[in-house]
Every structure is written in structure tokens, then in C-alpha cells.
Scaffold this active site. Structure first.
Site, PDB file in Angstrom:
ATOM      1  N   ASN A  45       0.825  -1.220   0.000  1.00  0.00           N
ATOM      2  CA  ASN A  45       0.000   0.000   0.000  1.00  0.00           C
ATOM      3  C   ASN A  45       0.859   1.271   0.000  1.00  0.00           C
ATOM      4  O   ASN A  45       0.349   2.367   0.237  1.00  0.00           O
ATOM      5  CB  ASN A  45      -0.941   0.009   1.200  1.00  0.00           C
ATOM      6  CG  ASN A  45      -0.213   0.046   2.531  1.00  0.00           C
ATOM      7  OD1 ASN A  45       1.017   0.019   2.572  1.00  0.00           O
ATOM      8  ND2 ASN A  45      -0.958   0.092   3.623  1.00  0.00           N
ATOM      9  N   ARG A 104      14.285  25.684  -3.673  1.00  0.00           N
ATOM     10  CA  ARG A 104      13.894  26.830  -4.509  1.00  0.00           C
ATOM     11  C   ARG A 104      12.586  27.459  -4.027  1.00  0.00           C
ATOM     12  O   ARG A 104      12.256  28.578  -4.401  1.00  0.00           O
ATOM     13  CB  ARG A 104      13.754  26.399  -5.978  1.00  0.00           C
ATOM     14  CG  ARG A 104      15.090  26.039  -6.619  1.00  0.00           C
ATOM     15  CD  ARG A 104      14.911  25.644  -8.074  1.00  0.00           C
ATOM     16  NE  ARG A 104      16.169  25.242  -8.681  1.00  0.00           N
ATOM     17  CZ  ARG A 104      17.018  26.075  -9.288  1.00  0.00           C
ATOM     18  NH1 ARG A 104      16.725  27.370  -9.356  1.00  0.00           N
ATOM     19  NH2 ARG A 104      18.142  25.639  -9.809  1.00  0.00           N
ATOM     20  N   LYS A 200      19.774  36.541 -16.871  1.00  0.00           N
ATOM     21  CA  LYS A 200      18.688  35.699 -17.369  1.00  0.00           C
ATOM     22  C   LYS A 200      17.390  36.119 -16.724  1.00  0.00           C
ATOM     23  O   LYS A 200      17.360  36.790 -15.697  1.00  0.00           O
ATOM     24  CB  LYS A 200      18.961  34.220 -17.091  1.00  0.00           C
ATOM     25  CG  LYS A 200      18.778  33.786 -15.642  1.00  0.00           C
ATOM     26  CD  LYS A 200      18.964  32.300 -15.480  1.00  0.00           C
ATOM     27  CE  LYS A 200      18.696  31.867 -14.033  1.00  0.00           C
ATOM     28  NZ  LYS A 200      18.871  30.432 -13.826  1.00  0.00           N
ATOM     29  N   GLY A 234      18.214  23.809 -18.467  1.00  0.00           N
ATOM     30  CA  GLY A 234      17.834  24.936 -19.318  1.00  0.00           C
ATOM     31  C   GLY A 234      18.729  26.143 -19.134  1.00  0.00           C
ATOM     32  O   GLY A 234      19.181  26.752 -20.109  1.00  0.00           O
TER      33      GLY A 234
END
Length: 321
Positions: A45, A104, A200, A234
Site C-alpha cells: 500500500n 527553490r 537571465k 535549461g
């Protein structure tokens, strides 16, 4: 094991979760302290069960568990193991979490969002941990989310020393974003080389970012891109593209935490990166080990911190602080 000094607690007991057994064994070998037996079962489970093979009453216990995938399972395993140790009357419980997940999520930067890093800190404390040891938090203020004492150590010295030994010429340190500028500056100062920044802009909640421009000179230089972690790759891909457009020669990438979530490997494989240097705060599965990835071990460093915490000695002395 001869610790050199007496501890106010009993002897060291090392326990490991299931997330990174290789790193736990390396710490054990360095200290000369065997990993204590435990049983961790996942029932059909999906409930988790932890049982110790020996008593820890009055002992100084260090529980090693990093937060790699499956993240939720590894967090629950950590919390249940802490509770198990507390109920067996451990003298002190120190969690050794080389990579702390949800780092983060450290602030409310949008309406109606959680601060999950604070929630995770609260859960670790409520479960019964007395101390924590971790490596290179994404945001330094996360230390303030804990009411228990702890040590945030850095892999910076390990990574920096590796590049110093390579004796590269015409080197520029480049940070993948302005938020990492201070640590990048320390990296550059240690190597006595200049640095540059890539500006960025993050465009949403899906780890997507757009690299805009380079602040500094990378033309004809060997570039070392530094960041704390590589998640989907990225930001690194954008940074590599921009510095290459600005005339960079050989490109190296350095990070503490190889999260390498999809599609990071595909992105990294396609990049003109000579070497990606990281650490083993997280295990890298064989299928994600690209030929240009170099993994440095934080095992001896974590083991030495554990030794000093047990003996009540300064951890800062390790870094001449």
C-alpha cells in the site's frame, strides 16, 4: 574509533536511508564506524516501515539521507527514521542531508504559493532531529527556517581545487545568473581569475529561463560556468549558448548538485562542454553518466564534519573560518 576528544553523548552511530547507500558507505569507511543495521520496508500500500537492528539509547546518531528521486518517498523515509530513533531514546539525532529538496521554494514570490522549504524544515524538527548537516543550500536564508542548530557546508573548495590543479590559462568564471554572483566571485577570487555574468529572466514555474546577455569579457577565454545545481539544464544550455556567441573558447561547467531531471541529459549531451564537474551529493544513475561528467566526492568532507560535530569541535576550521 579514536575520536581524540570525549563527547557528551555516547559513541557515534551511523544510519543510512536507501537514497544514497554508496555515499553513506564512503562516510562509514572514512570514519571507521560501521553503518548500523536497520530494516526499511515499503508495503504494497506504499506505506513505509523502519526498524532498527540495535539500540541507540543515549548514542550520538547521524542519519544519512539525501533527497533524490523518488523525492517524496525519501523525505518520508527520513522523517519516519528520525521518529524511530527518537522513540528509541537516541542521545542526539543529526540528519545528514547532502541535498535538501524544495530549496527553490524559499519565499512567496507570487500570490497564493507555499514556502515549502520552511515546511520541510518544520517537519524535520517535529520528527525529532536535533541538528542538521547539508551542502550548498540554494538560498542561504533557508538556514533561518530551522530552529535547531546545523551546518551548511560547501563543496566550493573541492570543485575549486579541482580546477586549480588543471592549471587552465585565460580563464573566466561565469555565473549562470546574477543570484549566484557572490559565490561565483569567491570561486574566481580563489583561482585569481576575472569573472563575468549572464543575465537571465525566468519565464514561469516550469524551470524555463531565457539567457539575455553577458556582462563581462569572455572572448577568446576558457570559461568555467558555475552554479549550485543543474536541474533540467535549461539555464546551463542558455548560458553556454550565450558565452559561445560571445567568443568563448573551451567551456567547463561546475555545480554542487547534479539533479539532472529530464530533459537535462539530452540538453547536456548536445552542448559544446568540455567537462561537467559535479559532486556525489546526489547519485547519478549509470544511464545519465555522460562521458564528460566528472564526479568529485563529498564523502570525506561530510565524514570530517560528522567527526567534528561529535567531538564538539569547530567545523569552520576546516575552511580556515
Amino acid at each position: 574509533m579514536n575520536c581524540g576528544r570525549c563527547s557528551m553523548y555516547g559513541g557515534i552511530k551511523l544510519f543510512s536511508g536507501t537514497s544514497h547507500p554508496a555515499l553513506a558507505q564512503e562516510i562509514s569507511d572514512y570514519l571507521g564506524v560501521p553503518l548500523s543495521g536497520r530494516e526499511i520496508i515499503k508495503f504494497p500500500n506504499e506505506n513505509l516501515f523502519v526498524q532498527l537492528h540495535e539500540s541507540v539509547r543515549g548514542q550520538d546518531v547521524f542519519l544519512i539521507q539525501t533527497m533524490c528521486p523518488p523525492v517524496s518517498d525519501n523525505i518520508m523515509e527520513l522523517l519516519i527514521a528520525i521518529d524511530c530513533l527518537r522513540r528509541d531514546s537516541a542521545g542526539r539525532i543529526t540528519v545528514v542531508v547532502p541535498y535538501l529538496a524544495y530549496a527553490r521554494s524559499d519565499k512567496k514570490d507570487q500570490p497564493r504559493v507555499p514556502i515549502t522549504a520552511r515546511l520541510l524544515a518544520d517537519m524535520i524538527q517535529i520528527a525529532g532531529a536535533d541538528r542538521y548537516i547539508t551542502v550548498d543550500l540554494h538560498a542561504g536564508q533557508i538556514q533561518g527556517f530551522f530552529s535547531i542548530p546545523g551546518d551548511e557546508i560547501t563543496a566550493f573548495h573541492i570543485l575549486n581545487e579541482y580546477f586549480a590543479q588543471k592549471q587552465l590559462e585565460d580563464v573566466v568564471i561565469v555565473t549562470a545568473d546574477l543570484g549566484f554572483a557572490k559565490k561565483g566571485r569567491n570561486f574566481a577570487a580563489r583561482l585569481q581569475v576575472p569573472m563575468a555574468f549572464v543575465e537571465k529572466r525566468r519565464t514561469g514555474n516550469d524551470n524555463c529561463s531565457e539567457a539575455l546577455t553577458v556582462i563581462g569579457d569572455v572572448d577568446g577565454k576558457n570559461v568555467i560556468i558555475v552554479d549550485d545545481e543543474i536541474s533540467t539544464g535549461g539555464s546551463i544550455a542558455n548560458t553556454v549558448r550565450v558565452v559561445k556567441e560571445h567568443g568563448a573558447r573551451d567551456i567547463y561547467v561546475s555545480c554542487s548538485h547534479p539533479v539532472l531531471a529530464p530533459p537535462a541529459i539530452e540538453r547536456l549531451r548536445a552542448l559544446p562542454v568540455k567537462e561537467l564537474v559535479t559532486t556525489n551529493t546526489l547519485p547519478i544513475p549509470p544511464e545519465r553518466m555522460l562521458p564528460n561528467i566528472k564526479v568529485l566526492s563529498v564523502g570525506p568532507l561530510l565524514a570530517e564534519v560528522i567527526r567534528r560535530v561529535h567531538e564538539g569541535r569547530s567545523v569552520g576550521e576546516l575552511f580556515n573560518e
